[in-house]
Design a protein around this motif. Structure first.
Motif, PDB file in Angstrom:
ATOM      1  N   GLU A   1       0.829  -1.207   0.000  1.00 52.04           N
ATOM      2  CA  GLU A   1       0.000   0.000   0.000  1.00 52.04           C
ATOM      3  C   GLU A   1       0.863   1.256   0.000  1.00 52.04           C
ATOM      4  O   GLU A   1       0.561   2.241  -0.682  1.00 52.04           O
ATOM      5  CB  GLU A   1      -0.932  -0.013   1.223  1.00 52.04           C
ATOM      6  CG  GLU A   1      -2.033  -1.064   1.122  1.00 52.04           C
ATOM      7  CD  GLU A   1      -2.845  -1.179   2.402  1.00 52.04           C
ATOM      8  OE1 GLU A   1      -2.542  -0.421   3.361  1.00 52.04           O
ATOM      9  OE2 GLU A   1      -3.771  -2.003   2.448  1.00 52.04           O
TER      10      GLU A   1
ATOM     11  N   GLY B   1       2.966   1.642  -3.540  1.00 50.82           N
ATOM     12  CA  GLY B   1       2.234   1.977  -4.754  1.00 50.82           C
ATOM     13  C   GLY B   1       1.509   3.305  -4.759  1.00 50.82           C
ATOM     14  O   GLY B   1       0.925   3.682  -5.785  1.00 50.82           O
ATOM     15  N   VAL B   2       1.557   4.028  -3.648  1.00 51.98           N
ATOM     16  CA  VAL B   2       0.821   5.302  -3.580  1.00 51.98           C
ATOM     17  C   VAL B   2       1.275   6.255  -4.681  1.00 51.98           C
ATOM     18  O   VAL B   2       2.460   6.558  -4.828  1.00 51.98           O
ATOM     19  CB  VAL B   2       1.020   5.969  -2.199  1.00 51.98           C
ATOM     20  CG1 VAL B   2       0.461   7.381  -2.207  1.00 51.98           C
ATOM     21  CG2 VAL B   2       0.351   5.152  -1.118  1.00 51.98           C
TER      22      VAL B   2
ATOM     23  N   LYS C   1       1.572   5.829  -7.815  1.00 54.23           N
ATOM     24  CA  LYS C   1       2.323   5.264  -8.941  1.00 54.23           C
ATOM     25  C   LYS C   1       1.368   4.914 -10.095  1.00 54.23           C
ATOM     26  O   LYS C   1       0.272   4.397  -9.886  1.00 54.23           O
ATOM     27  CB  LYS C   1       3.064   3.991  -8.504  1.00 54.23           C
ATOM     28  CG  LYS C   1       4.085   4.211  -7.376  1.00 54.23           C
ATOM     29  CD  LYS C   1       5.352   4.835  -7.875  1.00 54.23           C
ATOM     30  CE  LYS C   1       6.386   5.017  -6.763  1.00 54.23           C
ATOM     31  NZ  LYS C   1       6.938   3.746  -6.280  1.00 54.23           N
ATOM     32  N   SER C   2       1.807   5.206 -11.322  1.00 52.63           N
ATOM     33  CA  SER C   2       0.996   4.874 -12.503  1.00 52.63           C
ATOM     34  C   SER C   2       1.335   3.482 -13.027  1.00 52.63           C
ATOM     35  O   SER C   2       0.618   2.925 -13.863  1.00 52.63           O
ATOM     36  CB  SER C   2       1.231   5.903 -13.607  1.00 52.63           C
ATOM     37  OG  SER C   2       2.601   5.945 -13.960  1.00 52.63           O
ATOM     38  N   SER C   3       2.446   2.905 -12.536  1.00 53.12           N
ATOM     39  CA  SER C   3       2.817   1.532 -12.869  1.00 53.12           C
ATOM     40  C   SER C   3       3.713   0.997 -11.757  1.00 53.12           C
ATOM     41  O   SER C   3       4.293   1.780 -10.993  1.00 53.12           O
ATOM     42  CB  SER C   3       3.556   1.464 -14.212  1.00 53.12           C
ATOM     43  OG  SER C   3       4.788   2.161 -14.136  1.00 53.12           O
ATOM     44  N   LEU C   4       3.819  -0.320 -11.659  1.00 57.78           N
ATOM     45  CA  LEU C   4       4.632  -0.945 -10.614  1.00 57.78           C
ATOM     46  C   LEU C   4       5.531  -1.997 -11.243  1.00 57.78           C
ATOM     47  O   LEU C   4       5.054  -2.848 -12.010  1.00 57.78           O
ATOM     48  CB  LEU C   4       3.733  -1.582  -9.543  1.00 57.78           C
ATOM     49  CG  LEU C   4       2.939  -0.591  -8.686  1.00 57.78           C
ATOM     50  CD1 LEU C   4       1.817  -1.310  -7.938  1.00 57.78           C
ATOM     51  CD2 LEU C   4       3.856   0.126  -7.703  1.00 57.78           C
TER      52      LEU C   4
ATOM     53  N   GLN D   1      -1.458  -7.134  -6.998  1.00 59.53           N
ATOM     54  CA  GLN D   1      -2.608  -6.867  -7.877  1.00 59.53           C
ATOM     55  C   GLN D   1      -3.870  -6.552  -7.066  1.00 59.53           C
ATOM     56  O   GLN D   1      -4.656  -5.685  -7.433  1.00 59.53           O
ATOM     57  CB  GLN D   1      -2.881  -8.080  -8.770  1.00 59.53           C
ATOM     58  CG  GLN D   1      -2.025  -8.159 -10.008  1.00 59.53           C
ATOM     59  CD  GLN D   1      -2.457  -9.313 -10.896  1.00 59.53           C
ATOM     60  OE1 GLN D   1      -2.824 -10.383 -10.407  1.00 59.53           O
ATOM     61  NE2 GLN D   1      -2.411  -9.104 -12.198  1.00 59.53           N
TER      62      GLN D   1
ATOM     63  N   VAL E   1      -4.091  -5.164  -4.215  1.00 63.33           N
ATOM     64  CA  VAL E   1      -4.008  -3.837  -3.599  1.00 63.33           C
ATOM     65  C   VAL E   1      -4.207  -2.743  -4.641  1.00 63.33           C
ATOM     66  O   VAL E   1      -4.852  -1.722  -4.380  1.00 63.33           O
ATOM     67  CB  VAL E   1      -2.652  -3.660  -2.878  1.00 63.33           C
ATOM     68  CG1 VAL E   1      -2.547  -2.255  -2.279  1.00 63.33           C
ATOM     69  CG2 VAL E   1      -2.481  -4.697  -1.772  1.00 63.33           C
ATOM     70  N   PHE E   2      -3.650  -2.959  -5.847  1.00 63.10           N
ATOM     71  CA  PHE E   2      -3.751  -1.962  -6.922  1.00 63.10           C
ATOM     72  C   PHE E   2      -4.257  -2.633  -8.206  1.00 63.10           C
ATOM     73  O   PHE E   2      -3.506  -2.825  -9.159  1.00 63.10           O
ATOM     74  CB  PHE E   2      -2.386  -1.308  -7.178  1.00 63.10           C
ATOM     75  CG  PHE E   2      -1.886  -0.492  -6.021  1.00 63.10           C
ATOM     76  CD1 PHE E   2      -2.372   0.782  -5.795  1.00 63.10           C
ATOM     77  CD2 PHE E   2      -0.941  -1.015  -5.160  1.00 63.10           C
ATOM     78  CE1 PHE E   2      -1.910   1.534  -4.714  1.00 63.10           C
ATOM     79  CE2 PHE E   2      -0.480  -0.270  -4.084  1.00 63.10           C
ATOM     80  CZ  PHE E   2      -0.973   1.009  -3.856  1.00 63.10           C
TER      81      PHE E   2
ATOM     82  N   VAL F   1      -3.593  -0.777 -11.616  1.00 67.75           N
ATOM     83  CA  VAL F   1      -2.244  -0.313 -11.943  1.00 67.75           C
ATOM     84  C   VAL F   1      -1.475  -1.403 -12.686  1.00 67.75           C
ATOM     85  O   VAL F   1      -1.388  -2.538 -12.217  1.00 67.75           O
ATOM     86  CB  VAL F   1      -1.473   0.075 -10.658  1.00 67.75           C
ATOM     87  CG1 VAL F   1      -0.042   0.509 -11.000  1.00 67.75           C
ATOM     88  CG2 VAL F   1      -2.203   1.201  -9.923  1.00 67.75           C
TER      89      VAL F   1
ATOM     90  N   ASP G   1      10.039  -1.017  -8.048  1.00 63.04           N
ATOM     91  CA  ASP G   1       9.334  -0.625  -6.833  1.00 63.04           C
ATOM     92  C   ASP G   1       9.495  -1.668  -5.734  1.00 63.04           C
ATOM     93  O   ASP G   1       9.499  -1.333  -4.547  1.00 63.04           O
ATOM     94  CB  ASP G   1       7.839  -0.449  -7.143  1.00 63.04           C
ATOM     95  CG  ASP G   1       7.599   0.615  -8.193  1.00 63.04           C
ATOM     96  OD1 ASP G   1       7.670   1.807  -7.842  1.00 63.04           O
ATOM     97  OD2 ASP G   1       7.376   0.248  -9.363  1.00 63.04           O
TER      98      ASP G   1
END
Length: 282
Positions: A43, A46-47, A49-52, A73, A75-76, A79, A135
């Motif tokens: 969490e 990834g705050v 972020k447009s990609s990880l 996945q 969590v986001f 993304v 990341d």
């Protein structure tokens, strides 16, 4: 006994590794604790972020990787995620690819496979002008096999993006593994202590979580047990335990396992497999 550090598994070593996983709960215990530790970390990572981008080093058959990627996945979900995988074993990487092919939610993740030793990956990346940053990087039970843990940690930490995390899972210094390695396999495996020392010497911020764990090795003391033979072969990094050591050394290893590496409960022998999860901050 093999000299030098073993850096990948093939053939009989892969079979012994799979046998070990089937007859212990190592992955189950690891995943239980990683789920608890990683969800809040993901969490934070990834705050905004447009990609990880994720890097797995020494990922083996990928059983733990696919679970961590699925967690990320969850969590986001919106993304995009990429995964780079570094492992020196062709057989285990093939197993990982098969696992990905059979895991529906991972179909949208592009994987880049680097089938090579981690040292070779470092050389390859350093030769590029534009190094890919990540990341989340994880190194699960692989630092024993590198020539220079200090440099390996320094290099991979340099690949972290802002707010990224490097996860290291390694056997605790008090575990039976380290007791065994110190006595019989000094030339094969690095001891966990230098990992913490390396992090401190580099001034890196980290959080360490010690996870108690054990597994039943009672069958190792039955000379006619196939289960015991396979477990001993994996634990001593040999293809065939009985044929790899003299009778005196075999007896010494068994005495050490029973008296210094394990506890006895209800007549069963449980090997101390305590491990550390270390989260290194970018």
């Amino acid at each position: 006994m093999t000299t030098g550090k073993q850096t990948c598994y093939e053939g009989a070593m892969v079979k012994n590794f799979h046998f070990f996983l089937e007859h212990t709960e190592e992955h189950k215990v690891t995943l239980q604790h990683l789920r608890y530790l990683l969800l809040p970390e993901f969490e934070r990572i990834g705050v905004g972020k447009s990609s990880l981008d994720v890097l797995g080093v020494g990922s083996g058959g990928g059983e733990i990787d696919v679970q961590m990627l699925s967690m990320l996945q969850s969590v986001f979900p919106a993304v995009p995620i990429t995964a780079d995988i570094v492992d020196g074993s062709v057989e285990l990487t093939d197993s990982f690819k098969a696992l990905v092919a059979n895991t529906a939610n991972l179909q949208k993740i592009p994987f880049t496979w680097h089938i090579m030793h981690s040292e070779d990956y470092q050389k390859q990346v350093k030769a590029k002008e534009d190094m890919k940053k990540f990341d989340f990087i994880h190194m699960i039970h692989m630092l024993y096999y590198v020539e220079n843990p200090h440099e390996t940690l320094k290099f991979h930490h340099s690949l972290l993006k802002n707010n990224g995390r490097l996860l290291i899972v390694i056997n605790a210094a008090t575990s039976g593994w380290v007791t065994l390695w110190k006595r019989y396999m000094k030339e094969q495996c690095a001891v966990p202590n230098p990992v913490i020392a390396a992090l401190k010497s580099q001034g890196l911020k980290y959080d360490e979580y010690v996870i108690p764990n054990s597994f039943d090795i009672t069958e190792c003391f039955n000379p006619s047990s196939t289960t015991g033979e396979h477990l001993l072969s994996f634990m001593t990094s040999t293809e065939n335990f009985s044929q790899s050591f003299t009778p005196d050394i075999r007896a010494g290893i068994l005495d050490l396992l029973r008296d210094k590496c394990s506890t006895i409960k209800d007549g069963r022998v449980f090997f101390d497999s305590t491990f550390s999860c270390i989260l290194v901050h970018a």
